[in-house]
Design an enzyme around this catalytic site. Structure first.
Site, PDB file in Angstrom:
ATOM      1  CB  CYS A 112       1.410  23.427  12.466  1.00  0.00           C
ATOM      2  SG  CYS A 112       1.828  23.648  14.191  1.00  0.00           S
ATOM      3  CG  HIS A 235       4.613  24.816   9.951  1.00  0.00           C
ATOM      4  ND1 HIS A 235       4.169  25.987  10.539  1.00  0.00           N
ATOM      5  CD2 HIS A 235       4.776  23.922  10.961  1.00  0.00           C
ATOM      6  CE1 HIS A 235       4.076  25.800  11.841  1.00  0.00           C
ATOM      7  NE2 HIS A 235       4.444  24.568  12.128  1.00  0.00           N
ATOM      8  CG  ASN A 265       5.540  26.455  15.270  1.00  0.00           C
ATOM      9  OD1 ASN A 265       4.555  26.858  14.649  1.00  0.00           O
ATOM     10  ND2 ASN A 265       5.773  25.179  15.509  1.00  0.00           N
TER      11      ASN A 265
END
Ligand code: UT7
Length: 310
Positions: A112, A235, A265
């Protein structure tokens, strides 16, 4: 000259999977997912669409937005943990599809935090004078490594792609500072076996600490203070983690990007997708100071402070 973002594009699949849809296939509830994560729905790519297909559309849009043609791109960096296959890389597939005949190409794997790693890698090549325009893509088809029988992870992830072109911007604008980091001792908390495996609580604690610390660090490295920050793009992993970063920077709610409710996500795609949507909503203007910060499996983290504008 500064080095910054000169073009941006995105792509998300059409298919929407809501929390209510998930309630029907596993022991979960819309209420649990909303309150624990902030997610309301996520996009899921069709069976015949892979990471490179989403990356291609986002990349095409980013190159056009930069006012460039495919031949102007010197290097393609694709951050992904869900490539179509180990090789050829997604970046090489894009090189062909886009017709970037002058570009070198490589994939980059930092989960990520991959988009942050990509941006900072691009910056180094431009700083040395080796390259002028670099395409950085964050693209994931996480649905293909999601265990739909594991409610601990299945409710969290979504598919999508975001892309930017990194190039020269006016003096004073562009990337002001960065931080990248890794802690391999935490690898056991988030990894792929066949599917995504995660110790949510451990990742949560790490994320709160690192997102906050690295945001503060890049502000200091840029010679700025919290008061100088106009916008935060964290994020999009969990609204509670994002909120803790926002509070660390003492920013009001409207100064933090929040797209997790619609995309879930999306790993390396989450920051460019958020940036795209905030620009479209006109929440970011020239000369704004923006902090972007990500964390992920590895464990990895990365942040930048950037002064917006070409
Ligand atoms: O990009 C990086 C990717 N990873 C992350 O960012 C993950 C970071 N961690 C998190 O976001 C959170 O830890 C989660 C959202 C994954 C979990 O939230 P939590 O508040 O840490 O919950 P928990 O794991 O402590 O679980 C609390 C309860 C448990 O039940 P018991 O043992 O208290 O009876 C779980 O079994 O919630 C249960 N639970 C669920 N219930 C309904 C776990 N997942 C679900 C679910 N629906 N989907």
């Amino acid at each position: 000259m500064g080095i910054g973002i000169i073009g941006i594009g995105k792509h998300v699949p059409e298919k929407v999977l809501t929390n209510l849809d998930l309630e029907k296939i596993m022991d979960t509830s819309d209420e649990w997912i909303r309150t624990r994560t902030g997610i309301e729905e996520r996009r899921i790519a069709a069976d015949d669409v892979d990471t490179s297909d989403m990356a291609f559309i986002a990349a095409q849009n980013a190159i056009a937005d930069a006012g460039l043609t495919s031949e102007d791109i010197d290097l393609i960096l694709v951050a992904t943990v869900t490539p179509d296959q180990p090789f050829p890389t997604v970046s090489c597939m894009l090189q062909e599809k886009l017709g970037c005949s002058n570009a070198a190409a490589m994939d980059l794997s930092a989960a990520c935090a991959g988009f942050m790693y990509g941006i900072i890698t691009a910056k180094q090549f431009i700083e040395t004078g080796a390259y002028r325009n670099i395409l950085v893509v964050g693209a994931e088809k996480l649905s293909k490594i999601t265990d739909w029988n594991d409610r601990n992870t299945a409710v969290l992830f979504g598919d999508g792609a975001g892309a930017v072109v990194i190039g020269s911007v006016s003096e004073g604008r562009g990337i002001l500072s960065f931080e990248l980091g890794a802690d391999g001792t935490g690898g056991k908390f988030l990894y792929q076996d066949e599917y995504i495996m995660m110790n949510g609580r451990e990742v949560f604690k790490f994320a709160v600490r690192k997102m906050g610390d690295s945001s503060v660090n890049v502000i200091e490295k840029a010679g700025l203070t919290k008061e100088d920050v106009d916008f935060l793009i964290p994020h999009q992993a969990n609204i509670r983690i994002m909120e803790s970063s926002r509070q660390r920077l003492e920013l009001p709610e409207e100064k933090m990007s929040k797209t997790i409710q619609k995309y879930g996500n999306t790993s390396s795609a989450s920051i460019p997708l958020s940036l795209f949507d905030e620009l479209e909503a006109r929440k970011i203007k020239d000369d704004d100071i923006i902090v972007m910060v990500g964390f992920g499996g590895g464990l990895t983290w990365g942040a930048i402070a950037i002064k917006w504008g070409k």
